[in-house]
Design a protein around this motif. Structure first.
Motif, PDB file in Angstrom:
ATOM      1  N   UNK A  94       0.850  -1.187   0.000  1.00 60.80           N
ATOM      2  CA  UNK A  94       0.000   0.000   0.000  1.00 60.80           C
ATOM      3  C   UNK A  94       0.886   1.237   0.000  1.00 60.80           C
ATOM      4  N   UNK A  95       0.473   2.227  -0.762  1.00 59.09           N
ATOM      5  CA  UNK A  95       1.303   3.418  -0.945  1.00 59.09           C
ATOM      6  C   UNK A  95       0.745   4.603  -0.161  1.00 59.09           C
ATOM      7  N   UNK A  96       1.652   5.321   0.466  1.00 66.15           N
ATOM      8  CA  UNK A  96       1.327   6.576   1.139  1.00 66.15           C
ATOM      9  C   UNK A  96       2.025   7.680   0.355  1.00 66.15           C
ATOM     10  N   UNK A  97       1.237   8.527  -0.288  1.00 71.39           N
ATOM     11  CA  UNK A  97       1.805   9.593  -1.109  1.00 71.39           C
ATOM     12  C   UNK A  97       1.388  10.950  -0.551  1.00 71.39           C
ATOM     13  N   UNK A  98       1.858  11.998  -1.196  1.00 70.69           N
ATOM     14  CA  UNK A  98       1.699  13.337  -0.635  1.00 70.69           C
ATOM     15  C   UNK A  98       0.251  13.779  -0.525  1.00 70.69           C
ATOM     16  N   UNK A  99      -0.617  13.287  -1.409  1.00 68.69           N
ATOM     17  CA  UNK A  99      -2.029  13.652  -1.333  1.00 68.69           C
ATOM     18  C   UNK A  99      -2.778  12.908  -0.247  1.00 68.69           C
TER      19      UNK A  99
ATOM     20  N   UNK B  30       4.717   1.660   1.186  1.00 66.46           N
ATOM     21  CA  UNK B  30       5.595   2.456   0.332  1.00 66.46           C
ATOM     22  C   UNK B  30       5.284   3.943   0.480  1.00 66.46           C
ATOM     23  N   UNK B  31       6.295   4.714   0.835  1.00 66.04           N
ATOM     24  CA  UNK B  31       6.184   6.170   0.792  1.00 66.04           C
ATOM     25  C   UNK B  31       6.607   6.644  -0.590  1.00 66.04           C
TER      26      UNK B  31
ATOM     27  N   UNK C 148       9.944   5.403  -2.332  1.00 67.86           N
ATOM     28  CA  UNK C 148      10.028   5.631  -3.777  1.00 67.86           C
ATOM     29  C   UNK C 148      10.508   7.053  -4.027  1.00 67.86           C
ATOM     30  N   UNK C 149      11.610   7.168  -4.751  1.00 67.12           N
ATOM     31  CA  UNK C 149      12.173   8.482  -5.055  1.00 67.12           C
ATOM     32  C   UNK C 149      12.467   8.567  -6.548  1.00 67.12           C
ATOM     33  N   UNK C 150      12.509   9.787  -7.056  1.00 67.39           N
ATOM     34  CA  UNK C 150      12.944   9.986  -8.435  1.00 67.39           C
ATOM     35  C   UNK C 150      14.472  10.041  -8.457  1.00 67.39           C
ATOM     36  N   UNK C 151      15.047  10.493  -9.535  1.00 65.84           N
ATOM     37  CA  UNK C 151      16.498  10.385  -9.695  1.00 65.84           C
ATOM     38  C   UNK C 151      17.153  11.745  -9.926  1.00 65.84           C
TER      39      UNK C 151
END
Length: 408
Positions: A136-141, A157-158, A227-230
């Motif tokens: 399950x994902x926890x995102x900024x929204x 997953x953050x 989870x991060x971008x690069x």
């Protein structure tokens, strides 16, 4: 071989890659009909890397067992989770894809004893049956984030950033925010949803640690993935996540995302994942913590050969998203942002179009794709003289840069 339909694919997902994806989803085998199933035609990235295979007489024999298993927790504490293959399903939210597609992905993950991810759109009740295989994902929204869904999850997953939209939050346009989507996301129907880019509660490693502690308080058994971008300092970001307590860091490159991701973000921000992986791997090695954290690569990982190349560059495994949609019939038409834009019922929220995909049919096709990928990875390792996928990690000496698309 018959000609491909017009306007099928693009330079990264060529007509051959799409057709070979369909073939693998049908048969569970790599194509033997002349389709190029290993690389695209981008003239960059994984497409210009090839392997330095051994002469055939030095390949490992068929009676030697090849180990593809990958540990997701290397920290020496908390729950141990190993997956039998070095890949699992990416975060795709309810709203970005249909509930039937989420179900198909969950069913395939259960069959393979791996995982798929909800994305940031909440957790439909139909997925609870498969909770042992759902991240399950926890995102900024914070859409649809509830304590009970965190308690369901073996991995939380953050999503701090997404490779397809670095510097931006998630987008779901109003055309796709149906009543059922809005109910799960706890929002207003038919109103566009834009997640903020940062977590406004996280501005330091210490704040990051508080996030991890929050999850561990709600679900002490859960592993935490980040989870991060690069960006150019992705190596420092990864080390910060390690010290904050994360078990997994997902490096999400700019080649991924559905057709809803804005091109200006995908093509002009952050670095390609094939540059980020060795940068992170080397820095973690220099900090003497490489074997204490799992690095998963995503964002444009299309094939078994892409997975193997990412691991050779320093990742522990990969996360697949678009490849699964291609297995279900995606043609890369890039109409994903529209509620009725997907003619195959994949990235749609329209109740009628969703019925085009039966979850059991979809699960079988994704499972067949996984089977083909696993067989190809086994073959790659045999031809390199390696008996374990772990032996391939951080072996760029086994790669060859090619001037063409690298296919052989």
């Amino acid at each position: 071989m018959a000609e491909a339909p017009p306007a099928l694919g693009d330079y990264r997902w060529t007509d051959n890659l799409i057709l070979s994806g369909w073939y693998q989803a049908e048969t569970g085998e790599a194509p033997d009909n002349g389709l190029e199933y290993r690389t695209g035609a981008s003239e960059g990235g994984f497409d210009v890397l090839d392997f330095k295979f051994l002469p055939e007489e030095q390949w490992l024999s068929e009676d030697i067992e090849i180990d593809l298993s990958t540990p997701l927790n290397r920290r020496g504490f908390d729950r141990e989770i190993d997956i039998p293959v070095p890949f699992y399903g990416a975060g795709m939210s309810f709203g970005s894809i249909s509930e039937n597609i989420m179900l198909a992905r969950a069913m395939a993950a259960k069959e393979w004893d791996i995982f798929t991810c909800t994305g940031e759109g909440g957790y439909p009740d139909s997925l609870v049956e498969y909770k042992d295989h759902i991240i399950t994902q926890v995102a900024t929204g914070m859409f649809g984030v509830r304590e009970e869904t965190i308690q369901h999850a073996p991995i939380v997953e953050f999503k701090y950033a997404q490779g397809a939209k670095p510097g931006l939050g998630g987008h779901l346009l109003g055309d796709k925010a149906t009543s059922s989507v809005a109910q799960i996301r706890e929002s207003v129907p038919w109103v566009s949803l834009f997640s903020p880019f940062p977590f406004h509660s996280v501005y330091s490693v210490e704040d990051h640690r508080k996030h991890v502690d929050w999850i561990k308080t709600v679900n002490p058994e859960a592993l935490v993935s980040v989870k991060v971008s690069t960006p150019t300092d992705v190596d420092m970001v990864t080390v910060g996540s390690y010290y904050a307590g994360a078990h997994i860091v997902q490096l999400d490159g700019s080649y991924g995302g559905t057709g809803a991701a804005p091109e200006i973000a995908k093509k002009n921000i952050a670095m390609p994942v094939e540059f980020a992986i060795p940068k992170v791997h080397k820095y973690l090695m220099s900090e003497s913590i490489r074997d204490e954290i799992t690095i998963m690569a995503s964002g444009g990982v299309r094939t078994a050969y892409d997975i193997a190349k990412a691991i050779a560059l320093g990742a522990d495994g990969c996360i697949l998203g678009t490849a699964e949609l291609v297995a279900l019939g995606c043609t890369r038409c890039s109409n994903c942002e529209r509620g009725r834009g997907c003619p195959f019922g994949l990235t749609t929220t329209d109740p009628l179009l969703q019925q085009l995909v039966d979850p059991e049919w979809g699960a079988q096709r994704i499972s067949n794709l996984y089977a083909s990928i696993a067989k190809q990875l086994t073959d790659i390792l045999r031809r390199l003289g390696l008996s374990s996928i772990k032996e391939l990690r951080g072996r760029p000496d086994l790669l060859l840069y090619t001037a063409s698309n690298g296919s052989k």
